[in-house]
Design a protein around this motif. Structure first.
Motif, PDB file in Angstrom:
ATOM      1  N   PRO A 180      -2.628   0.943   7.456  1.00 35.74           N
ATOM      2  CA  PRO A 180      -2.322   0.589   8.542  1.00 35.74           C
ATOM      3  C   PRO A 180      -1.848   1.600   9.689  1.00 35.74           C
ATOM      4  CG  PRO A 180      -0.691  -0.362   7.211  1.00 35.74           C
ATOM      5  CD  PRO A 180      -1.725   0.450   6.526  1.00 35.74           C
ATOM      6  N   VAL A 181      -1.314   2.717   9.006  1.00 35.40           N
ATOM      7  CA  VAL A 181      -0.753   3.766   9.792  1.00 35.40           C
ATOM      8  C   VAL A 181      -1.003   5.074   9.116  1.00 35.40           C
ATOM      9  CG1 VAL A 181       1.436   2.246  10.412  1.00 35.40           C
ATOM     10  CG2 VAL A 181       1.523   3.662   8.290  1.00 35.40           C
ATOM     11  N   PRO A 182      -0.599   6.195   9.750  1.00 30.97           N
ATOM     12  CA  PRO A 182      -0.953   7.597   9.460  1.00 30.97           C
ATOM     13  C   PRO A 182      -0.237   7.831   8.045  1.00 30.97           C
ATOM     14  CG  PRO A 182      -0.648   7.734  11.773  1.00 30.97           C
ATOM     15  CD  PRO A 182      -0.311   6.108  11.307  1.00 30.97           C
ATOM     16  N   VAL A 183      -0.873   8.202   7.205  1.00 35.73           N
ATOM     17  CA  VAL A 183      -0.278   8.395   5.758  1.00 35.73           C
ATOM     18  C   VAL A 183       0.981   8.949   5.722  1.00 35.73           C
ATOM     19  CG1 VAL A 183      -0.698   9.475   3.380  1.00 35.73           C
ATOM     20  CG2 VAL A 183      -2.713   8.383   4.565  1.00 35.73           C
ATOM     21  N   ALA A 184       1.190   9.841   6.637  1.00 37.26           N
ATOM     22  CA  ALA A 184       2.497  10.827   6.761  1.00 37.26           C
ATOM     23  C   ALA A 184       3.647   9.854   7.234  1.00 37.26           C
ATOM     24  CB  ALA A 184       2.151  11.985   7.801  1.00 37.26           C
ATOM     25  N   GLU A 185       3.396   8.614   7.476  1.00 39.26           N
ATOM     26  CA  GLU A 185       4.365   7.632   8.063  1.00 39.26           C
ATOM     27  C   GLU A 185       4.685   6.808   6.981  1.00 39.26           C
ATOM     28  OE1 GLU A 185       3.464   6.185  11.965  1.00 39.26           O
ATOM     29  OE2 GLU A 185       3.144   8.145  12.888  1.00 39.26           O
ATOM     30  N   LEU A 186       3.959   6.584   5.969  1.00 41.75           N
ATOM     31  CA  LEU A 186       4.420   5.784   4.819  1.00 41.75           C
ATOM     32  C   LEU A 186       5.442   6.343   3.915  1.00 41.75           C
ATOM     33  CD1 LEU A 186       0.824   5.173   3.458  1.00 41.75           C
ATOM     34  CD2 LEU A 186       2.103   3.400   4.686  1.00 41.75           C
ATOM     35  N   LEU A 187       6.394   5.441   3.425  1.00 43.54           N
ATOM     36  CA  LEU A 187       7.406   5.705   2.745  1.00 43.54           C
ATOM     37  C   LEU A 187       7.417   5.235   1.390  1.00 43.54           C
ATOM     38  CD1 LEU A 187      10.561   4.585   5.255  1.00 43.54           C
ATOM     39  CD2 LEU A 187       9.768   7.075   4.636  1.00 43.54           C
ATOM     40  N   MET A 188       7.504   6.106   0.438  1.00 49.84           N
ATOM     41  CA  MET A 188       7.228   5.605  -0.914  1.00 49.84           C
ATOM     42  C   MET A 188       8.346   5.718  -1.724  1.00 49.84           C
ATOM     43  SD  MET A 188       5.023   7.699  -4.132  1.00 49.84           S
ATOM     44  CE  MET A 188       6.604   8.781  -4.396  1.00 49.84           C
ATOM     45  N   TYR A 189       8.944   4.443  -2.503  1.00 51.20           N
ATOM     46  CA  TYR A 189      10.029   4.124  -3.134  1.00 51.20           C
ATOM     47  C   TYR A 189       9.755   3.909  -4.735  1.00 51.20           C
ATOM     48  CZ  TYR A 189      12.792   3.942   1.116  1.00 51.20           C
ATOM     49  OH  TYR A 189      13.202   4.318   2.432  1.00 51.20           O
ATOM     50  N   GLU A 190      10.384   4.776  -5.576  1.00 47.83           N
ATOM     51  CA  GLU A 190       9.926   4.347  -6.890  1.00 47.83           C
ATOM     52  C   GLU A 190      11.278   3.695  -7.579  1.00 47.83           C
ATOM     53  OE1 GLU A 190       9.115   6.620 -11.225  1.00 47.83           O
ATOM     54  OE2 GLU A 190       9.217   7.551  -9.252  1.00 47.83           O
ATOM     55  N   VAL A 241       6.391   1.280  -7.973  1.00 46.06           N
ATOM     56  CA  VAL A 241       6.499   1.942  -6.916  1.00 46.06           C
ATOM     57  C   VAL A 241       5.842   1.139  -5.844  1.00 46.06           C
ATOM     58  CG1 VAL A 241       5.590   4.154  -5.850  1.00 46.06           C
ATOM     59  CG2 VAL A 241       6.152   3.875  -8.382  1.00 46.06           C
ATOM     60  N   ILE A 242       6.350   1.311  -4.577  1.00 44.36           N
ATOM     61  CA  ILE A 242       6.220   0.631  -3.379  1.00 44.36           C
ATOM     62  C   ILE A 242       5.948   1.404  -2.266  1.00 44.36           C
ATOM     63  CG2 ILE A 242       8.498  -0.017  -2.976  1.00 44.36           C
ATOM     64  CD1 ILE A 242       7.595  -2.803  -1.787  1.00 44.36           C
ATOM     65  N   TRP A 243       4.985   1.072  -1.542  1.00 40.16           N
ATOM     66  CA  TRP A 243       4.824   1.956  -0.164  1.00 40.16           C
ATOM     67  C   TRP A 243       5.043   0.991   0.843  1.00 40.16           C
ATOM     68  CZ3 TRP A 243       2.304   2.648  -4.582  1.00 40.16           C
ATOM     69  CH2 TRP A 243       2.006   3.882  -5.201  1.00 40.16           C
ATOM     70  N   LEU A 244       6.094   1.506   2.030  1.00 39.58           N
ATOM     71  CA  LEU A 244       6.217   0.798   3.154  1.00 39.58           C
ATOM     72  C   LEU A 244       5.469   1.480   4.352  1.00 39.58           C
ATOM     73  CD1 LEU A 244       9.979   0.168   2.822  1.00 39.58           C
ATOM     74  CD2 LEU A 244       7.971  -1.400   2.112  1.00 39.58           C
ATOM     75  N   ALA A 245       5.257   0.695   5.450  1.00 37.07           N
ATOM     76  CA  ALA A 245       4.644   1.040   6.637  1.00 37.07           C
ATOM     77  C   ALA A 245       5.420   0.764   7.972  1.00 37.07           C
ATOM     78  CB  ALA A 245       3.064   0.498   6.888  1.00 37.07           C
ATOM     79  N   PRO A 246       6.750   1.374   7.837  1.00 38.38           N
ATOM     80  CA  PRO A 246       7.617   0.830   8.710  1.00 38.38           C
ATOM     81  C   PRO A 246       7.125   0.791  10.537  1.00 38.38           C
ATOM     82  CG  PRO A 246       8.486   2.470   7.400  1.00 38.38           C
ATOM     83  CD  PRO A 246       7.095   2.614   7.304  1.00 38.38           C
ATOM     84  N   THR A 247       6.287   1.913  10.717  1.00 36.12           N
ATOM     85  CA  THR A 247       5.706   1.919  11.984  1.00 36.12           C
ATOM     86  C   THR A 247       4.690   0.814  12.584  1.00 36.12           C
ATOM     87  OG1 THR A 247       4.218   3.694  11.429  1.00 36.12           O
ATOM     88  CG2 THR A 247       6.311   4.358  12.237  1.00 36.12           C
ATOM     89  N   GLN A 248       4.141   0.301  11.399  1.00 34.88           N
ATOM     90  CA  GLN A 248       3.136  -0.736  11.707  1.00 34.88           C
ATOM     91  C   GLN A 248       3.363  -1.709  12.822  1.00 34.88           C
ATOM     92  OE1 GLN A 248       1.889  -2.937   8.205  1.00 34.88           O
ATOM     93  NE2 GLN A 248       0.329  -3.926   9.126  1.00 34.88           N
ATOM     94  N   ALA A 249       4.646  -2.247  12.829  1.00 31.30           N
ATOM     95  CA  ALA A 249       5.030  -3.080  13.768  1.00 31.30           C
ATOM     96  C   ALA A 249       5.152  -2.525  14.949  1.00 31.30           C
ATOM     97  CB  ALA A 249       6.493  -3.824  13.324  1.00 31.30           C
ATOM     98  N   VAL A 250       5.704  -1.448  15.237  1.00 32.19           N
ATOM     99  CA  VAL A 250       5.641  -0.415  16.376  1.00 32.19           C
ATOM    100  C   VAL A 250       4.372  -0.493  17.101  1.00 32.19           C
ATOM    101  CG1 VAL A 250       6.388   1.588  17.563  1.00 32.19           C
ATOM    102  CG2 VAL A 250       7.697   0.411  15.394  1.00 32.19           C
ATOM    103  N   TYR A 251       3.385  -0.157  16.294  1.00 30.95           N
ATOM    104  CA  TYR A 251       2.104   0.081  17.030  1.00 30.95           C
ATOM    105  C   TYR A 251       1.381  -1.198  17.440  1.00 30.95           C
ATOM    106  CZ  TYR A 251       2.265   4.959  15.003  1.00 30.95           C
ATOM    107  OH  TYR A 251       2.537   6.228  14.576  1.00 30.95           O
ATOM    108  N   ALA A 252       1.814  -2.305  16.596  1.00 31.56           N
ATOM    109  CA  ALA A 252       1.190  -3.555  17.131  1.00 31.56           C
ATOM    110  C   ALA A 252       1.935  -4.113  18.312  1.00 31.56           C
ATOM    111  CB  ALA A 252       1.615  -4.564  16.104  1.00 31.56           C
ATOM    112  N   LYS A 253       3.281  -3.728  18.474  1.00 30.38           N
ATOM    113  CA  LYS A 253       3.831  -3.940  20.074  1.00 30.38           C
ATOM    114  C   LYS A 253       3.328  -2.964  20.871  1.00 30.38           C
ATOM    115  CE  LYS A 253       8.086  -5.635  18.256  1.00 30.38           C
ATOM    116  NZ  LYS A 253       9.733  -5.348  18.041  1.00 30.38           N
TER     117      LYS A 253
END
Length: 274
Positions: A180-190, A241-253
């Protein structure tokens, strides 16, 4: 003009008999339509690139979503079937939004999938499983199993924001998802075993199947949850491991009328006067 002059390879993953690449046009040269040429100009200025997934097979096979094929060359055969039979196909279709039929390409050659300005995320999994948002699956190695995964508890299904089912891919090979967002904007947490990650929103994009998911109160009591302004949180517990897309809601707005103005105000302010 050859491919080296047209494309940059931005991501590559390899598995036995197959190479998956995300290639992007270095720039678009315009159109004889001035309105289109204007849009192309601003896309180039903003470094927004047209991308394609390119798959090179060597006596191997790949699963793709129907309609994703753009062109192919070589000794290749295209088939369409319901992976896992009628029951699993219907489950996948109606519970996750994935297609009833999946296309399979076998043989040796080069495959290009439909061009897009969107984004792709590539995984190379080894006897593992991924769970992710509905309709995110784009293509993958031919031996992978794509199925519907039911939420493990009622609270996550009713209040977690993801519904009763998500999509699961398991096995060994390459998985390509629509990001949903550029890969560089994804956050990965282990996450370690028992470690929690709580998210206020539905921007947790993908996780390994070992990570458990449920909706939990933000406070110790229902009163604290209501008064904190957060309510229920999506809670993920390791290991995994989980990947978050924090900017997804920003682009939707930003797609909405006056969306930019809503982002210039502090959304957390409760209007407290001092």
């Amino acid at each position: 003009m050859n491919e080296l002059d047209l494309f940059d390879v931005v991501e590559t993953e390899r598995s036995p008999g197959a190479v998956f690449e995300v290639v992007q046009y270095k720039s678009l040269k315009g159109s004889d339509d001035l309105n289109v040429a204007e849009k192309v100009f601003f896309a180039n200025q903003a470094a927004i690139h047209l991308k394609m997934v390119r798959i090179t097979l060597d006596n191997s096979q790949v699963l793709i979503e129907p309609g994703a094929l753009y062109f192919m060359k070589g000794d290749l055969q295209l088939e369409s079937a319901m992976q896992g039979g009628m029951a699993k196909g219907l489950m996948r279709k109606f519970m996750t939004g994935e297609t009833l039929f999946q296309s399979r390409i076998k043989g040796s050659g080069e495959i290009y999938l439909e061009p897009t300005f969107g984004h792709y995320l590539l995984f190379n999994i080894d006897n593992d499983a991924l769970i992710f948002d509905k309709a995110a699956f784009y293509c993958g190695s031919g031996n992978l199993e794509v199925s519907a995964k039911m939420q493990s508890n009622v609270s996550s299904a009713l209040f977690g924001g993801e519904g009763f089912f998500q999509t699961q891919v398991k096995g060994s090979g390459i998985v390509v998802l629509n990001s949903p967002v550029p890969v560089a904007e994804l956050l990965m947490y282990e996450l370690a075993k028992g470690e929690k990650l709580s998210v206020d929103g539905d921007f947790a994009f993908v996780r390994t199947a070992s990570v458990s998911f449920q909706a939990e109160k933000s406070g110790k009591s229902l009163f604290q949850s209501v008064t904190s302004g957060e309510g229920l949180l999506q809670t993920f517990t390791g290991p995994g491991v989980i990947w978050l897309a924090p900017t997804q809601a920003v682009y939707a707005k930003l797609k909405m009328a006056n969306g930019f103005s809503t982002l210039t105000r502090n959304q957390g302010s409760m209007g407290t006067k001092t």
